[in-house]
Design a protein around this motif. Structure first.
Motif, PDB file in Angstrom:
ATOM      1  N   PHE A 232       4.276  -4.770   2.177  1.00 25.74           N
ATOM      2  CA  PHE A 232       5.129  -4.114   3.166  1.00 25.74           C
ATOM      3  C   PHE A 232       6.547  -4.660   3.071  1.00 25.74           C
ATOM      4  O   PHE A 232       6.757  -5.843   2.809  1.00 25.74           O
ATOM      5  CB  PHE A 232       4.603  -4.359   4.590  1.00 25.74           C
ATOM      6  CG  PHE A 232       3.428  -3.507   4.974  1.00 25.74           C
ATOM      7  CD1 PHE A 232       3.620  -2.200   5.414  1.00 25.74           C
ATOM      8  CD2 PHE A 232       2.140  -4.007   4.895  1.00 25.74           C
ATOM      9  CE1 PHE A 232       2.527  -1.408   5.764  1.00 25.74           C
ATOM     10  CE2 PHE A 232       1.047  -3.221   5.244  1.00 25.74           C
ATOM     11  CZ  PHE A 232       1.242  -1.914   5.682  1.00 25.74           C
TER      12      PHE A 232
ATOM     13  N   ALA B 224       5.521   0.695   4.205  1.00 26.50           N
ATOM     14  CA  ALA B 224       4.483   0.507   3.194  1.00 26.50           C
ATOM     15  C   ALA B 224       5.072   0.718   1.811  1.00 26.50           C
ATOM     16  O   ALA B 224       5.738   1.718   1.562  1.00 26.50           O
ATOM     17  CB  ALA B 224       3.343   1.485   3.438  1.00 26.50           C
TER      18      ALA B 224
ATOM     19  N   ALA C 239      -0.930  -0.601   1.026  1.00 23.24           N
ATOM     20  CA  ALA C 239      -0.181  -0.592   2.281  1.00 23.24           C
ATOM     21  C   ALA C 239      -0.147   0.816   2.873  1.00 23.24           C
ATOM     22  O   ALA C 239      -0.255   0.997   4.092  1.00 23.24           O
ATOM     23  CB  ALA C 239       1.228  -1.119   2.041  1.00 23.24           C
TER      24      ALA C 239
ATOM     25  N   GLN D 182      -1.486   1.899   6.471  1.00 27.09           N
ATOM     26  CA  GLN D 182      -0.613   2.614   7.403  1.00 27.09           C
ATOM     27  C   GLN D 182      -1.298   3.892   7.907  1.00 27.09           C
ATOM     28  O   GLN D 182      -1.258   4.198   9.098  1.00 27.09           O
ATOM     29  CB  GLN D 182       0.689   2.974   6.693  1.00 27.09           C
ATOM     30  CG  GLN D 182       1.745   3.480   7.637  1.00 27.09           C
ATOM     31  CD  GLN D 182       3.074   3.676   6.902  1.00 27.09           C
ATOM     32  OE1 GLN D 182       3.091   3.896   5.701  1.00 27.09           O
ATOM     33  NE2 GLN D 182       4.155   3.567   7.618  1.00 27.09           N
TER      34      GLN D 182
END
Lengths: 483, 129
Positions: free
Chosen positions: A37, B6, B11, B15
């Motif tokens: 992230f 993300a 990721a 999400q």
């Protein structure tokens, strides 16, 4: 004895992750999910505020709201909690579930050791050298795989590949091309079987390059066989360990043939695979020789597998030197990737692909799972490096897989069993490293390769930085990994 | 999510998963709120929940030895075995023999009058070393 239920203030703390910076931005690599992230200013501030230890939500808001605004701080907190970058101090520690694959996990790649003979006598060879695990001179197994065993292996491979539409067959040795006749017949047989079964089959092999006659090269090209050449670099490095039995270096003999291969075999990209030793650590020089002067499409490196007392084992200072050069090459790779150009340093590309997919490994590799090695007599081993070892056999192509043994192995080698790995942020990608390396180094396939932990973490961090910078500067480059 | 972006495929999956559960909770993510408000599970104390579902007593181990646990309401009435059973449990399953008398040598009749712990626990003798 009784328990009183107290309502303590809720404290938030950092959970497991590895932060890294790239392209002027900050990213988080989350462990064990392996998600990446990007952090903006408020979320970064929240995380940094927790560097000093756990804090209550209100304390964090009080400290950060004047600068960043209450809404941004509370939302950042909520988002960081949802991805488990932070969590309540009272919450149980994240465990890495010890889930074993299903019993019918399909075989994707089978490596056939078509011979255990070699025309070279590389000093460091794990198959013949000081650290060998199978004594091929006394072993009753044949030196060359028979046509019949090879065909049984092909049948075994298709049978074990389940519903997968493609099976990958790799030929290995010894020197693979010493058994060229069986190679030819096996490829033809595998194609025929694949046609009958409505599947595809893909071939590759590894060779030392010394036996690449024109006839062989043409056959490789016609059959679209992927070729990896084991070679250690320019003459003085190649000839240090990769020698004939009389001690003569193999560079002058192999190189004209390798050039001919690169010239004539245009149906598949051809890669070089370099073994690094204490004496041959000029990574950049080796890379540029093989990639730019010779013309390999890709060059991959691996440190020699050896017990630590050997003269060619890389010592700590050597690992640092190797890492510095890997980092420089990774920077080159980055410059190429930003311009959508092919570079050819396969170590970094392979890792970036795993990072992009978010691979979180329960096992360091596919050995004994999606990949198996077959010895010359048909014994099925964890991988080609264990082929022929009775201690690491999980069946045979004649009698089938020993599922019990296979799952005992997998149960014993799950990363959750490696306590040394349980606090390492790099475990989603490393999972303890090569079983064979561990066996040679520590005499136990189940232990983590602790001698290169620092190196792996450093290198993984470099790859994360390269990945992050590509994500900032040329995100389109990463789409090639989205298969 | 507004603050985390993300980057890799994993990721993005997280999400999507988080987005779906937030939507199921009535879109709480878009309100400026504490983790507790945006995610009802976030601040809950594990093991004390009184919602429907299998009941796991706080502090329960694989050796199912109740006594010092509480039930799903925080009391002791709903335990699968009476709290008084714990008197014996110390030296039976809890590996904690120092808290009960030595019944082999020193106090063989310690529990002589206590046929059923749940009912008779008051009859257990006091033992002095």
């Amino acid at each position: 004895m009784s328990t009183t239920v107290a309502h303590e203030p809720t404290f938030l703390a950092q959970r497991e992750f590895h932060p890294f910076e790239a392209g002027g931005e900050t990213f988080l690599y989350l462990v064990p999910s392996a998600a990446v992230f990007h952090l903006d200013e408020p979320s970064l501030a929240v995380l940094q505020a927790l560097d000093a230890g756990a804090a209550s939500e209100d304390a964090l808001v009080t400290a950060l709201a004047p600068r960043l605004g209450e809404t941004a701080v509370r939302r950042s907190l909520a988002e960081l909690m949802r991805v488990q970058a932070i969590g309540l101090t009272t919450a149980p520690k994240e465990t890495f579930p010890r889930v074993l694959p299903q019993a019918d996990f399909p075989l994707t790649t089978m490596v056939l050791n078509v011979t255990n003979k070699c025309n070279l006598a590389c000093t460091y060879c794990y198959e013949y050298g000081e650290d060998k695990i199978v004594d091929t001179t006394c072993d009753p197994a044949p030196n060359y795989m028979s046509e019949e065993t090879a065909q049984q292996s092909v049948d075994f491979m298709f049978e074990q590949s389940g519903d997968l539409p493609v099976a990958h067959l790799t030929f290995f040795g010894g020197e693979t091309l010493l058994n060229f006749k069986v190679l030819q017949k096996t490829v033809a047989y595998a194609r025929e079987r694949a046609r009958e079964l409505g599947k595809d089959v893909d071939f590759s092999l590894t060779t030392n390059g010394t036996l690449l006659r024109d006839k062989v090269i043409d056959w490789l090209a016609e059959n679209r066989i992927g070729v990896t050449v084991s070679i250690d670099g320019p003459k003085e490095m190649q000839d240090k360990f990769r020698v004939f039995k009389n001690g003569m270096g193999s560079y002058d003999y192999a190189m004209p043939k390798i050039k001919r291969l690169l010239e004539r075999h245009n149906t598949r990209p051809i890669g070089a695979r370099v073994t690094l030793t204490r004496q041959t650590l000029s990574v950049k020089r080796i890379f540029h020789h093989l990639r730019n002067e010779i013309g390999f499409w890709e060059v991959g490196f691996a440190p020699v597998t050896t017990a630590d007392q050997r003269g060619y084992a890389i010592e700590d200072a050597g690992f640092d030197h190797m890492l510095d050069q890997f980092n420089e090459l990774a920077q080159e790779f980055l410059d190429f990737a930003v311009e959508d150009r092919h570079h050819g340093f396969s170590n970094v590309k392979d890792t970036i692909e795993e990072i992009h997919k978010g691979v979180s490994k329960a096992f360091p590799c596919g050995a004994g799972l999606g990949l198996m090695g077959v010895a010359t007599d048909g014994d099925v081993a964890l991988c080609h490096r264990f082929a022929g070892s009775d201690d690491h056999s999980i069946g045979s192509v004649q009698t089938g897989l020993d599922r019990k043994r296979q799952f005992e192995f997998l149960g014993h080698h799950h990363v959750a069993n490696k306590t040394d790995c349980s606090t390492c942020w790099a475990r989603p990608l490393c999972a303890g490293g090569c079983y064979h390396e561990a066996h040679v180094r520590y005499g136990d396939t189940g232990v983590a390769n602790l001698h290169y932990c620092d190196w792996i973490r450093s290198w993984t961090n470099t790859c994360l930085e390269v990945y992050g910078e590509i994500a900032v500067r040329n995100p389109g480059y990463l789409e090639q990994f989205e298969a | 999510m507004d603050h985390l972006k993300a980057i890799n495929q994993k990721a993005r999956r997280i999400q999507a998963h988080v987005g779906a559960s937030v939507a199921a909770n009535g879109g709480a993510a878009h309100a400026p709120a504490s983790p507790a408000a945006s995610d009802p599970d976030a601040l809950d104390v594990v093991g004390l929940e009184s919602r429907q579902g299998p009941h796991i007593p706080l502090g329960c181990s694989l050796v199912f030895a109740p006594g010092w646990e509480v039930d799903s309401t925080g009391g002791t009435a709903g335990l699968c075995q009476p709290v008084e059973r714990d008197l014996f449990d110390c030296h039976l399953a809890c590996f904690w023999p120092a808290h009960v008398p030595d019944q082999l040598n020193h106090a063989p009749d310690w529990t002589g009058k206590c046929a059923a712990a749940q009912k008779d626990w008051r009859k257990i003798d006091l033992i002095f070393p």
